[in-house]
Design an enzyme around this catalytic site. Structure first.
Site, PDB file in Angstrom:
ATOM      1  N   LYS A 118       0.860  -1.190   0.000  1.00 12.07           N
ATOM      2  CA  LYS A 118       0.000   0.000   0.000  1.00 12.07           C
ATOM      3  C   LYS A 118       0.887   1.228   0.000  1.00 12.07           C
ATOM      4  CE  LYS A 118      -4.501   0.674   0.434  1.00 12.07           C
ATOM      5  NZ  LYS A 118      -5.455  -0.340  -0.036  1.00 12.07           N
TER       6      LYS A 118
HETATM    7  N1  GLU Z   1      -6.976  -0.125  -3.468  1.00 11.45           N
HETATM    8  C1  GLU Z   1      -7.753  -1.305  -3.698  1.00 11.45           C
HETATM    9  C2  GLU Z   1      -7.865  -2.156  -2.460  1.00 11.45           C
HETATM   10  O1  GLU Z   1      -7.709  -1.681  -1.348  1.00 11.45           O
HETATM   11  C3  GLU Z   1      -7.295  -2.068  -4.934  1.00 11.45           C
HETATM   12  C4  GLU Z   1      -5.907  -2.577  -4.900  1.00 11.45           C
HETATM   13  C5  GLU Z   1      -5.451  -3.128  -6.246  1.00 11.45           C
HETATM   14  O2  GLU Z   1      -6.243  -3.204  -7.173  1.00 11.45           O
HETATM   15  O3  GLU Z   1      -4.276  -3.457  -6.333  1.00 11.45           O
HETATM   16  O4  GLU Z   1      -8.188  -3.305  -2.520  1.00 11.45           O
END
Ligand code: GLU
Length: 461
Positions: A118
């Protein structure tokens, strides 16, 4: 876990500190993770790598501002890091680290071959121009350098980032790494740059698919089915909008919706086209003709069948969980329900479908985008949604099966949260039992998969 990661140094009350919350959730799962080598499970509590950067940006107004950004890679056991990049004024490293761990578990549940990551930049996109955002994005990606890459760590959209942000990320990385197929470096791109059909709706639509499957397997007592179900959704971003449409298409009534300004209620079911027009014209849902205006706090306490938090974390906590009237909470957002609230809701017979299962549709279609980019292929929407449905349903099946397994085992004494006892008027009863919930089951499924893979790979050297 080192001190910097464990101390409640976020300035938030202990209960709302993101790392404290993931640690508490992890501890609840740990009791069901017997049989692995001693010490192995502890390794999964800490992020593998944390990158913290500071950089200046020359703003469109001529001033120079310093920004702080983070990228945390929690695990690479199942594959390269994967997870969104968010832009938010209250973002902290601790929050990014907590969310990176959730990504690891999410990917493991739907069996996409990625680890968790993240990232984010501390900024308020509402106060920034498009040029400012482009400069911040390009500079942040440049600072991350080779710590991201198609087989290293692959960003995606998250809070207040979108397809345009992903396009800038791709472009920046591609300029710095000319000569290869760099499309798989980031997902959630615009269709013109190799984005996938269905990605924008995937998280919200996936929340519906998960709920649909769960209701087939283990409907909460007294739950009448999706047709005619009364649904309240907090959040009118990409996730909330797609979830509203999917639930309505299945015959549910969307009685309430909220955005950052407030919420609207229409007992007979909102007209979603009129809601979209209201948002487009006025920048907020509030004021939609013939709807009642509520606060977001009122929305969470509405009498409804399904409550879908689809905005920020920590929305349902020890102070307001007692007011929730829904039968089922579907966590489309990341981390919207605290562990203390989990206990209160569970004692009140309210089922919580956890984030790492409910919103895994986003990363699942991100994975499909990555595969299409690597193969230089383009799938149609039917193909994307068929594969999405299959993976999510298998994820739900695994979690429900594990839930049945661990529910049969011993219950754990409630330690630090005594609210359920007080609620039921049994404050004088000293011992309250905590039955394993779906969040614990989902974590157990995920951690077991990652632990098995770690041992099969063998620990270097
Ligand atoms: N930000 C999204 C999540 O928290 C998607 C992450 C992604 O597609 O890599 O799942």
């Amino acid at each position: 876990m080192n001190d910097a990661e464990t101390g409640a140094a976020s300035g938030l009350p202990e209960e709302l500190d993101p790392l404290h919350i993931t640690r508490e959730q992890f501890n609840r799962a740990r009791a069901h993770l017997e049989g692995f080598k001693r010490g192995l499970i502890e390794f999964f509590e800490v992020p593998k790598r944390t990158i913290s950067v500071c950089f200046p940006v020359e703003m469109e107004d001529g001033s120079v501002r310093t920004f702080h950004g983070y990228r945390v890679l929690h695990s690479r056991v199942l594959g390269p890091g994967k997870g969104g990049i968010r832009y938010h004024p209250e973002l902290t490293r601790r929050e990014v680290a907590a969310l990176a761990a959730l990504m690891t578990w999410k990917c493991a549940i739907v069996k996409v071959p990625f680890g968790g990551a993240k990232g984010g930049v501390v900024c308020d996109p509402k106060d920034l121009t498009e040029t400012d955002l482009r400069r911040i994005t390009r500079r942040f990606i440049t600072e991350l350098g080779d710590n991201i890459g198609p087989h290293i760590d692959i960003p995606a959209p998250d809070l207040y980032t979108n397809e345009q942000t992903m396009a800038w990320i791709y472009d920046t990385y591609d300029i710095l790494h000319a000569g290869g197929n760099n499309r798989p470096v980031v997902t959630g791109k615009p269709l013109d740059l190799g984005g996938s059909v269905g990605r924008r709706e995937a998280t919200g639509y996936g929340a519906f698919l998960v709920t649909e499957r769960f209701l087939e397997l283990a409907p909460p007592p007294g739950f009448g089915g999706l047709k005619g179900a009364r649904v309240a959704i907090q959040g009118y971003g990409q996730v909330g909008v797609a979830a509203a449409e999917a639930f309505r298409a299945a015959g549910a009534k969307i009685i309430a919706l909220g955005d950052s300004q407030g919420a609207i209620l229409e007992e007979e079911g909102l007209d979603l086209e009129a809601v979209a027009a209201q948002k487009r014209e006025h920048g907020t849902l509030v004021g939609l003709p013939e709807s009642r205006t509520l606060t977001n706090e009122d929305l969470l306490a509405l009498d409804c069948d399904i409550l879908i938090p689809a905005a920020l974390g920590n929305q349902i906590h020890s102070d307001n969980a007692g007011a929730v009237q829904a039968k089922l909470i579907v966590e489309a957002a990341n981390a919207p329900v605290t562990p203390a609230a989990d206990d209160i809701l569970s004692a009140r017979g309210i089922t919580v479908l956890p984030d790492i299962l409910v919103n895994a549709g986003g990363v699942t279609v991100s994975y499909f985008e990555w595969v299409q980019n690597i193969e230089n292929e383009e799938w149609d929407l039917e193909e994307v949604n068929r594969r999405l449905r299959q993976r999510l349903r298998r994820g739900v099946d695994a979690v429900v099966e594990c839930w049945q397994e661990i529910k049969g085992g011993a219950t754990l004494p409630l330690d630090n949260h005594q609210e359920p006892a007080a609620e039921s008027g049994a404050a004088e009863t000293p011992r309250v039992e905590r039955r394993p919930d779906l969040r614990t089951a989902a974590l157990v499924v995920a951690v077991r998969r990652v632990a098995r893979a770690t041992l099969k790979r063998g620990i270097w050297p």
